[in-house]
Write an enzyme that holds these catalytic residues in place. Structure first.
Site, PDB file in Angstrom:
ATOM      1  N   GLU A  36       0.870  -1.176   0.000  1.00  0.00           N
ATOM      2  CA  GLU A  36       0.000   0.000   0.000  1.00  0.00           C
ATOM      3  C   GLU A  36       0.907   1.227   0.000  1.00  0.00           C
ATOM      4  O   GLU A  36       1.792   1.337   0.848  1.00  0.00           O
ATOM      5  CB  GLU A  36      -0.893  -0.001   1.236  1.00  0.00           C
ATOM      6  CG  GLU A  36      -1.835  -1.183   1.322  1.00  0.00           C
ATOM      7  CD  GLU A  36      -2.583  -1.206   2.649  1.00  0.00           C
ATOM      8  OE1 GLU A  36      -3.440  -0.328   2.863  1.00  0.00           O
ATOM      9  OE2 GLU A  36      -2.299  -2.098   3.469  1.00  0.00           O
ATOM     10  N   ARG A 262       5.500 -12.525   9.990  1.00  0.00           N
ATOM     11  CA  ARG A 262       6.118 -11.256   9.624  1.00  0.00           C
ATOM     12  C   ARG A 262       7.440 -11.116  10.368  1.00  0.00           C
ATOM     13  O   ARG A 262       7.716 -11.823  11.352  1.00  0.00           O
ATOM     14  CB  ARG A 262       5.207 -10.078   9.950  1.00  0.00           C
ATOM     15  CG  ARG A 262       4.915  -9.902  11.432  1.00  0.00           C
ATOM     16  CD  ARG A 262       4.053  -8.677  11.675  1.00  0.00           C
ATOM     17  NE  ARG A 262       4.784  -7.461  11.343  1.00  0.00           N
ATOM     18  CZ  ARG A 262       4.198  -6.264  11.182  1.00  0.00           C
ATOM     19  NH1 ARG A 262       2.893  -6.146  11.288  1.00  0.00           N
ATOM     20  NH2 ARG A 262       4.911  -5.198  10.918  1.00  0.00           N
ATOM     21  N   LYS A 272       3.939   1.507  10.207  1.00  0.00           N
ATOM     22  CA  LYS A 272       4.021   2.683   9.330  1.00  0.00           C
ATOM     23  C   LYS A 272       3.498   3.926  10.034  1.00  0.00           C
ATOM     24  O   LYS A 272       4.030   5.030   9.858  1.00  0.00           O
ATOM     25  CB  LYS A 272       3.225   2.450   8.044  1.00  0.00           C
ATOM     26  CG  LYS A 272       3.950   1.629   6.994  1.00  0.00           C
ATOM     27  CD  LYS A 272       3.113   1.612   5.728  1.00  0.00           C
ATOM     28  CE  LYS A 272       3.704   0.691   4.684  1.00  0.00           C
ATOM     29  NZ  LYS A 272       2.850   0.601   3.481  1.00  0.00           N
TER      30      LYS A 272
END
Length: 557
Positions: A36, A262, A272
């Site tokens: 994204e 992850r 983020k």
């Protein structure tokens, strides 16, 4: 791919793909990396990049780079450009053109209409707060929206009005009609489209309704013919919805979602939102600040693509969440630079040394290897003059036990040149040592001294013929191993006040003049450094990548 390679699955995902190929499920592997564009990529994304692109390479397939750009409120072209640069810098090549989920907006809209016509989607007028209440929770089942039984015709009309911009943001949304009693929260009539009167970085003002990520993601995979949709574990609970859309829409392919753990790494944050907070509040200079765990920050700090790829390989791919020690990442760059970085002498905090028995104006040049273990790198030339500079920390008036550097009356060798002996210490009015008056032994050029021993070896540069530079001593950004682990405290409370110490008076050997940005060196006895883009014609600027050895763990004990 050779038969030998097919029998060596390096992780559970590769084993699954090998089985799919062997069983004829797929004849060609197609993966994708779908970021994204709402921030810069970080080290956690590097693991996903390496897995998706690396898997395609391993199985002679292809990997797409697709921007899942469904939220114009948080997305910017700057992020798109940075992500493309990061992927290329890491050494990966995507298949064909860059792809965007926004390329498929019309198809996604048409599929939303398909669901409405099939009685599987409806326009809901509940406010966001009401929708949360109706959804229930893990112990309480949801309840149907009062708008759930609208007719197909009414829903089609309302959805067209949404698209035409006739409603305000939040006035209504399109939802899938699945099961408000489902034990899976994700299946309780999830949103498909919401109204956003925002301009999009790719489509401009063409749309004022945007698909939700969960609706767009799997269908974009299907449009592109993705065979294996590789996601991190937080998307595992979304898989039933991913599959529901694939099963209930006339999609051209049936991609399979598989989750992996992850990358969590200590002494940093990879949210983020929190990284953006550090930038917006000027705690760091920008997204590419060398203290940031972003790929662009690591690049500016001096990390190499191969070191990051080797690090991602070393931690492996599993389904078990864990936290990796920052020392592993630092070890990866040390290993690479130890083999490949040219050596250089740089004095970071200079102390003047005058060689009293060496003539003023005289100069001779010594040849030193560019790399002591790689003769193919050749030799470099370093000038020796009467006026030299050494590190302040390489002199002690009262030396500690086993001291092997300069002190009065003791001889040491200057790396690659002569043995010198400190004869006199000069201090300023405040008692600070500002100069050492030393003598050199001309017989020690390439020879051991006769009748005495040199205590140690130190680095040096000529004060008359060296390059001014600024050295930025970067360290870990946080003092706590898990800076956002304490929910009662702000993660910014754990910022390391010593994460950046700038040394403005450093001097480098003359051969480093004009060095290109991103050139990497081992400063002898000091650490590994990289030339920063702030470098000018007047001054070199270096960033410390990492020390010669891991001193952090020792300091924390």
């Amino acid at each position: 791919m050779s038969n030998n390679e097919t029998t060596k699955a390096s992780n559970f995902i590769h084993q699954m793909i090998e089985d799919d190929l062997a069983n004829g499920v797929h004849s060609k592997i197609v993966t994708r990396f779908p970021p994204e564009p709402n921030g810069y990529l970080h080290i956690g994304h590097a693991k996903s990049i390496c897995l998706n692109f690396g898997t395609a390479e391993k199985f002679n397939g292809v990997c797409n780079l697709r921007f899942d750009d469904t939220n114009p409120e948080k997305e910017e072209q700057e992020y798109v450009d940075a992500i493309k640069s990061d992927v290329s810098w890491l050494g990966f090549k995507w298949d064909g053109d860059i792809r965007y989920t926004s390329d498929y907006f019309q198809q996604l809209f048409d599929w939303a209409v398909h669901l409405i016509k099939a009685g599987k989607a409806y326009v809901c007028d509940l406010t966001p707060e009401e929708a949360r209440e109706y959804r229930g929770n893990f112990t309480t089942p949801g309840k149907d929206s009062p708008y759930r039984d609208r007719t197909v015709e009414e829903n089609l009309e309302l959805f067209e009005k949404m698209r035409a911009g006739e409603f305000a943001e939040g006035a209504c949304a399109l939802r899938a009609k699945i099961d408000m009693q489902s034990p899976s929260m994700i299946l309780r009539d999830p949103m498909l489209y919401r109204i956003l009167h925002k301009s999009h970085h790719q489509t401009g003002d063409k749309w004022c309704i945007y698909p939700i990520y969960d609706f767009a993601h799997g269908q974009s995979d299907a449009i592109e013919g993705i065979t294996h949709s590789l996601c991190t574990l937080e998307f595992e609970e979304h898989r039933p919805l991913y599959d529901w859309f694939i099963e209930n829409l006339p999609v051209p392919a049936q991609p399979k979602q598989t989750e992996f753990a992850r990358l969590n790494i200590n002494y940093t944050v990879t949210s983020k939102r929190k990284l953006k907070q550090l930038v917006d509040e000027s705690i760091v200079a920008d997204w590419n600040d060398p203290r940031m765990p972003t790929i662009s920050g690591l690049r500016r700090r001096g990390y190499t693509p191969i070191s990051i790829r080797n690090f991602c390989d070393s931690i492996g791919v599993t389904r078990s969440n864990s936290t990796v020690d920052m020392g592993m990442l630092e070890a990866a760059i040390r290993e690479d630079l130890d083999k490949n970085a040219p050596r250089a002498m740089v004095v970071t905090q200079p102390l003047k040394v005058t060689i009293t028995n060496y003539d003023e104006g005289e100069e001779e040049w010594f040849e030193l290897p560019v790399h002591p273990k790689d003769e193919s790198m050749g030799m470099r030339k370093v000038p020796f003059t009467r006026n030299l500079l050494v590190e302040q920390e390489d002199f002690a008036e009262v030396p500690p036990r086993k001291w092997k550097r300069l002190t009065q009356g003791v001889a040491v060798r200057l790396r690659g040149s002569y043995v010198i002996t400190c004869e006199e210490v000069i201090k300023d009015a405040d008692g600070n040592v500002v100069e050492l008056k030393c003598t050199y032994d001309p017989a020690t050029k390439g020879e051991n001294p006769v009748g005495y021993k040199a205590k140690g070896v130190i680095h040096w540069v000529s004060a008359d013929n060296s390059v001014p530079c600024e050295v930025r001593m970067y360290d870990r950004l946080f003092t706590e191993e898990n800076p956002d682990g304490d929910k009662e405290r702000d993660f910014k409370e754990f910022i390391n006040p010593e994460s950046l110490v700038t040394l403005n008076d450093a001097r480098a050997e003359i051969g480093m003049k004009g060095t290109d940005v991103e050139s990497r060196f081992q400063f002898e006895r000091t650490g590994y450094f990289c030339v920063d883009p702030d470098t000018s014609d007047d001054k070199l600027v270096f960033n410390r990548t990492v020390g010669l050895r891991d001193s952090w763990a020792k300091m924390q004990k």
